[in-house]
Design a protein around this motif. Structure first.
Motif, PDB file in Angstrom:
ATOM      1  N   ALA A 192     -25.141 -35.349  29.081  1.00  0.00           N
ATOM      2  CA  ALA A 192     -23.944 -35.815  29.779  1.00  0.00           C
ATOM      3  C   ALA A 192     -22.721 -35.541  28.918  1.00  0.00           C
ATOM      4  CB  ALA A 192     -24.066 -37.302  30.106  1.00  0.00           C
ATOM      5  N   GLU A 193     -22.217 -34.311  28.961  1.00  0.00           N
ATOM      6  CA  GLU A 193     -21.150 -33.888  28.036  1.00  0.00           C
ATOM      7  C   GLU A 193     -19.911 -34.758  28.141  1.00  0.00           C
ATOM      8  OE1 GLU A 193     -22.277 -31.883  30.427  1.00  0.00           O
ATOM      9  OE2 GLU A 193     -23.296 -30.179  29.502  1.00  0.00           O
ATOM     10  N   THR A 194     -19.555 -35.148  29.368  1.00  0.00           N
ATOM     11  CA  THR A 194     -18.293 -35.856  29.546  1.00  0.00           C
ATOM     12  C   THR A 194     -18.302 -37.218  28.867  1.00  0.00           C
ATOM     13  OG1 THR A 194     -19.238 -36.437  31.657  1.00  0.00           O
ATOM     14  CG2 THR A 194     -17.515 -34.776  31.660  1.00  0.00           C
ATOM     15  N   GLU A 195     -19.480 -37.815  28.700  1.00  0.00           N
ATOM     16  CA  GLU A 195     -19.513 -39.139  28.076  1.00  0.00           C
ATOM     17  C   GLU A 195     -19.808 -39.045  26.589  1.00  0.00           C
ATOM     18  OE1 GLU A 195     -22.412 -41.477  30.111  1.00  0.00           O
ATOM     19  OE2 GLU A 195     -21.947 -40.457  31.987  1.00  0.00           O
ATOM     20  N   LEU A 196     -20.803 -38.255  26.221  1.00  0.00           N
ATOM     21  CA  LEU A 196     -21.369 -38.351  24.876  1.00  0.00           C
ATOM     22  C   LEU A 196     -21.402 -37.017  24.139  1.00  0.00           C
ATOM     23  CD1 LEU A 196     -24.423 -40.553  25.783  1.00  0.00           C
ATOM     24  CD2 LEU A 196     -22.494 -41.261  24.431  1.00  0.00           C
ATOM     25  N   VAL A 197     -20.690 -35.994  24.584  1.00  0.00           N
ATOM     26  CA  VAL A 197     -20.789 -34.639  24.038  1.00  0.00           C
ATOM     27  C   VAL A 197     -22.237 -34.164  24.187  1.00  0.00           C
ATOM     28  CG1 VAL A 197     -20.236 -33.115  22.142  1.00  0.00           C
ATOM     29  CG2 VAL A 197     -18.958 -35.215  22.425  1.00  0.00           C
ATOM     30  N   ALA A 198     -23.067 -34.331  23.159  1.00  0.00           N
ATOM     31  CA  ALA A 198     -24.478 -33.966  23.337  1.00  0.00           C
ATOM     32  C   ALA A 198     -25.388 -35.073  22.832  1.00  0.00           C
ATOM     33  CB  ALA A 198     -24.795 -32.655  22.650  1.00  0.00           C
ATOM     34  N   GLY A 199     -24.910 -36.342  22.888  1.00  0.00           N
ATOM     35  CA  GLY A 199     -25.746 -37.453  22.450  1.00  0.00           C
ATOM     36  C   GLY A 199     -26.155 -37.304  21.003  1.00  0.00           C
ATOM     37  N   TYR A 200     -27.400 -37.662  20.698  1.00  0.00           N
ATOM     38  CA  TYR A 200     -27.848 -37.617  19.307  1.00  0.00           C
ATOM     39  C   TYR A 200     -27.979 -36.198  18.793  1.00  0.00           C
ATOM     40  CZ  TYR A 200     -32.349 -36.970  21.611  1.00  0.00           C
ATOM     41  OH  TYR A 200     -33.364 -36.517  22.388  1.00  0.00           O
ATOM     42  N   LEU A 201     -27.870 -35.184  19.689  1.00  0.00           N
ATOM     43  CA  LEU A 201     -28.023 -33.797  19.254  1.00  0.00           C
ATOM     44  C   LEU A 201     -26.704 -33.189  18.813  1.00  0.00           C
ATOM     45  CD1 LEU A 201     -30.288 -32.614  22.173  1.00  0.00           C
ATOM     46  CD2 LEU A 201     -31.001 -32.984  19.848  1.00  0.00           C
ATOM     47  N   THR A 202     -25.598 -33.971  18.899  1.00  0.00           N
ATOM     48  CA  THR A 202     -24.262 -33.390  18.699  1.00  0.00           C
ATOM     49  C   THR A 202     -24.141 -32.606  17.400  1.00  0.00           C
ATOM     50  OG1 THR A 202     -23.366 -35.240  19.922  1.00  0.00           O
ATOM     51  CG2 THR A 202     -21.803 -33.940  18.661  1.00  0.00           C
TER      52      THR A 202
END
Lengths: 331, 173
Positions: free
Chosen positions: A214-224
């Motif tokens: 969900a890019e709009t909320e978390l960029v790439a989550g824990y994978l950022t």
């Protein structure tokens, strides 16, 4: 003793090679099927119909620069992808692929898979924490609480299967299934099957529950903050976990390597087909479902995801156990 | 020979990771050492042929309780390392801790029985399987304590539900 050791090592190597080949080809199949669902071809350039695309991806991702953020907890940042990868691959040891072909036939095979799944959550939490970035941290916490919540629903749906088969051993569950009236547990335990399928999607962080995407909320989550082969390790872990869940579904609900007796009595020639083929067909069907759902459903919002898990799936799982206990006792 | 080597390995890792865990200043690190300890504790259960207990140990302690600890640390935002010394200053507390440790060691030594006598011998467990034996004993001999335990666990569950419900009502009004 030595002979046993050598045979086991060879078997392990064969299983690992087959599964990793499948993972590579699944990434291609996923892009192809999603492409078709969106009325386009998918990858076409590398090899005939893009068949060598996984190889190209592999070469690309392994030659990228490996970046570790300066403020990160370096050791945990490096260990986190390995935790996810190792604790997904280790599940392959307890899966019976066909009658008699299993690396380690544990008495508590089902619990083993649940235990390893609960440890691999630490990989996600640590990846988020060790990156020392707000997006990673929030993404890690969200993914971890998602996996933890759905693990309860998954356990409850499998408890119905254990109750009906009377064993925690996966090969015993398959054999008990074949002897039962319906031949597969998906029919008497349709509620449990539904709960299992939805939880399996959430458990492996796949669409429609793929919060890291969900890019709009978390960029790439824990994978950022992850790149190159560390990102690939997470990716590989996710796909192996998908195959483990598909195998578990096939073994616990669809009869594993067996065919229901009433089908055999109508079409007796089906008995000639080896068990591994049946197992593979069931696993491929589940993997196809994974990809199909990804192409079809929109993503859940985080609060919707948690309330689905706690308010719908867990009560349904408990109802399923009650029905199963009733059937087992009185029918 | 092999069980002895394995036991030595597990016991060494358990003791040393427990010691390392309580001396770390970073709380997340110390929780990870406890995780290592829990997994190796599961290994000890496996050595005793208690495969069900081993898996439950990992699922419940490593998979649920420790994750709750980690979440609590994250929620309290204890990311900075603790500045205080890891050692206790008061001599009374030190003495108390040492006596407590000695007491548990002596209990272990004096209650040790090499030959277990009773209805659930090793032969019985080998014959019926560990998981089934636990189930039979738990749901026949210890049924009432089990039900009472279930009620004790149900009470905080309802309490937590009520607490969050009340906060929700207060928040909206």
């Amino acid at each position: 003793m030595l002979e046993f050791l050598i045979v086991t090592i060879i078997k392990t190597a064969v299983v690992l090679a087959i599964v990793l080949t499948h993972v590579a080809l699944t990434t291609l199949a996923e892009r192809k099927i999603i492409g078709r669902a969106q009325a386009r071809y998918g990858p076409m350039e590398v090899g005939p119909h893009g068949i060598l695309q996984p190889l190209a991806d592999f070469i690309k991702i392994f030659f990228k620069e490996d970046i570790v953020p300066a403020q990160a907890d370096k050791f945990l940042f490096r260990v986190a992808p390995l935790i996810v990868l190792v604790f997904s691959i280790v599940n392959l040891t307890v899966i019976p692929f066909t009658h008699g072909f299993i690396l380690a036939d544990l008495n508590v095979g089902l619990l083993f898979i649940l235990a390893m799944a609960s440890i691999s959550v630490y990989g996600v939490i640590l990846a988020g924490w060790a990156s020392n970035s707000r997006y990673s941290f929030l993404g890690g916490i969200r993914s971890a609480s998602q996996v933890l919540s759905y693990e309860i629903a998954l356990g409850l749906s499998l408890a119905g299967v254990v109750l009906m088969a009377g064993s925690l051993k996966l090969s015993d569950i398959v054999i008990a299934q074949q002897k039962s009236v319906f031949g597969i547990y998906a029919i008497p335990q349709i509620i449990g099957f539904f709960v299992f399928v939805v939880s399996a999607f959430a458990e492996t962080n796949r669409a429609p529950f793929d919060l890291p995407e969900a890019e709009t909320e978390l960029v790439a989550g824990y994978l950022t903050e992850y790149s190159a082969f560390r990102y690939a390790a997470f990716f590989l872990g996710e796909y192996v976990a998908m195959y483990v869940m598909a195998s578990l579904c096939s073994l616990c609900f669809l009869g594993g390597w067996t065919v229901p007796n009433y089908v055999l009595s109508i079409l007796p020639f089906l008995d000639k087909i080896p068990g591994i083929i049946w197992f593979a067909i069931k696993v491929y069907a589940f993997i196809f479902l994974y990809i199909w759902v990804r192409a079809t459903f929109p993503r859940y919002r985080f609060d919707q995801l948690l309330s689905l898990g706690w308010k719908v799936l867990i009560p349904l799982g408990i109802v399923n156990i009650l029905i199963t206990a009733f059937l087992k006792r009185f029918v | 020979m092999a069980p002895l080597i394995l036991f030595t390995y597990f016991a060494t890792v358990i003791v040393s990771s427990a010691v390392i865990a309580i001396t770390r200043k970073n709380l997340v690190h110390s929780l990870l050492w406890i995780l290592l300890m829990f997994i190796h504790l599961g290994g000890i259960y496996l050595l005793l042929n208690a495969e069900f207990l081993a898996m439950v140990q990992i699922i419940v302690y490593a998979g649920a309780i420790l994750v709750m600890f980690i979440f609590t640390i994250f929620l309290l935002n204890l990311k900075e390392e603790i500045k205080e010394s890891v050692f206790i200053r008061s001599w009374g507390a030190r003495l108390y801790a040492v006596l407590l440790l000695l007491f548990s060691v002596f209990i272990g030594i004096f209650t040790y029985e090499k030959q277990y006598t009773g209805p659930y011998s090793i032969d019985y467990i080998v014959k019926h399987g560990h998981t089934k034996t636990i189930g039979i004993v738990l749901f026949n001999e210890y049924l009432l304590p089990l039900i009472i335990l279930g009620f004790i666990l149900l009470v905080p569950l309802i309490g937590v539900g009520l607490a969050s419900l009340r906060r929700k009502i207060n928040g909206t009004s």
